[in-house]
Design an enzyme around this catalytic site. Structure first.
Site, PDB file in Angstrom:
ATOM      1  N   HIS A   1       0.832  -1.210   0.000  1.00  0.00           N
ATOM      2  CA  HIS A   1       0.000   0.000   0.000  1.00  0.00           C
ATOM      3  C   HIS A   1       0.864   1.257   0.000  1.00  0.00           C
ATOM      4  O   HIS A   1       1.859   1.332   0.718  1.00  0.00           O
ATOM      5  CB  HIS A   1      -0.915   0.025   1.224  1.00  0.00           C
ATOM      6  CG  HIS A   1      -2.028  -0.968   1.169  1.00  0.00           C
ATOM      7  ND1 HIS A   1      -2.915  -1.034   0.117  1.00  0.00           N
ATOM      8  CD2 HIS A   1      -2.398  -1.944   2.043  1.00  0.00           C
ATOM      9  CE1 HIS A   1      -3.792  -1.997   0.340  1.00  0.00           C
ATOM     10  NE2 HIS A   1      -3.490  -2.572   1.505  1.00  0.00           N
TER      11      HIS A   1
ATOM     12  N   CYS B   1       0.005   1.604  -5.507  1.00  0.00           N
ATOM     13  CA  CYS B   1      -0.978   2.490  -6.130  1.00  0.00           C
ATOM     14  C   CYS B   1      -0.359   3.857  -6.405  1.00  0.00           C
ATOM     15  O   CYS B   1       0.585   4.274  -5.748  1.00  0.00           O
ATOM     16  CB  CYS B   1      -2.198   2.645  -5.233  1.00  0.00           C
ATOM     17  SG  CYS B   1      -3.082   1.113  -4.986  1.00  0.00           S
TER      18      CYS B   1
END
Length: 193
Positions: free
Chosen positions: A113, A171
């Protein structure tokens, strides 16, 4: 009746804030636990690395801590966990199930993440090093290039077994709020083991 509405708004706000704080604390506790497990796994062989040790290791199950990822430039030391499901990624960096491991001469895919383990990944440049410590050896990779792709682009994962290559994904954009529309990909080649 009107005087209760502001109290309700305050209560809901405190409740939502409490949930957010709990999630941050919970992820921090899980990543710390996984990091301690990773350090113990790596230290277990006291620097005695060999193919024999690798062959005798049981195949990892989803959620197992399997090694350690060090990123010297951003002073990061992160547990590598088998799997990339949300529960796995709360513990550390996820190893894409089905991709190879260091020393297998194939494509190694790690994901994490952007707002937890890979918060500073965008600070890395070509030539920076990534180090994977596994129970059977230490491996150093050098960043060769980066790429930004759409979130649904899976073409980066080819699972080739021609040359050893480390691929790290997260991301993008890094400071995007919500589900990010793109992925940031780092490619690195093996420089030492």
């Amino acid at each position: 009746m009107k005087s209760k509405f502001p109290l309700l708004i305050i209560f809901v706000g405190v409740f939502v804030l409490g949930i957010g704080i709990w999630q941050i604390i919970n992820v921090k506790m899980q990543t710390n636990t996984s990091l301690q497990e990773a350090k113990a796994i790596v230290a277990k062989n006291n620097g005695d690395f060999s193919d024999k040790i690798k062959k005798n290791l049981p195949p990892p199950q989803t959620g197992d801590t399997v090694g350690l990822l060090e990123i010297p430039k951003i002073d990061a030391e992160l547990a590598i966990v088998e799997g990339t499901d949300p529960d796995d990624l709360e513990k550390g960096v996820g190893h894409y199930k089905g991709s190879y491991y260091p020393g297998d001469q194939g494509q190694i895919v790690l994901s994490g993440h952007r707002d937890t383990v890979f918060r500073h990944l965008g600070e890395l440049k070509i030539g920076d090093s990534l180090k994977m410590q596994m129970p059977y050896g230490n491996f150093t990779y050098e960043i060769t290039h980066t790429k930004i792709v759409k979130s649904n682009d899976t073409s980066i994962i080819t699972l080739q077994k021609q040359k050893e290559e480390l691929i790290v994904t997260t991301c993008y954009p890094f400071r995007y709020v919500g589900n990010a529309p793109k992925r940031y990909i780092i490619y690195a080649k093996l420089t030492g083991s």
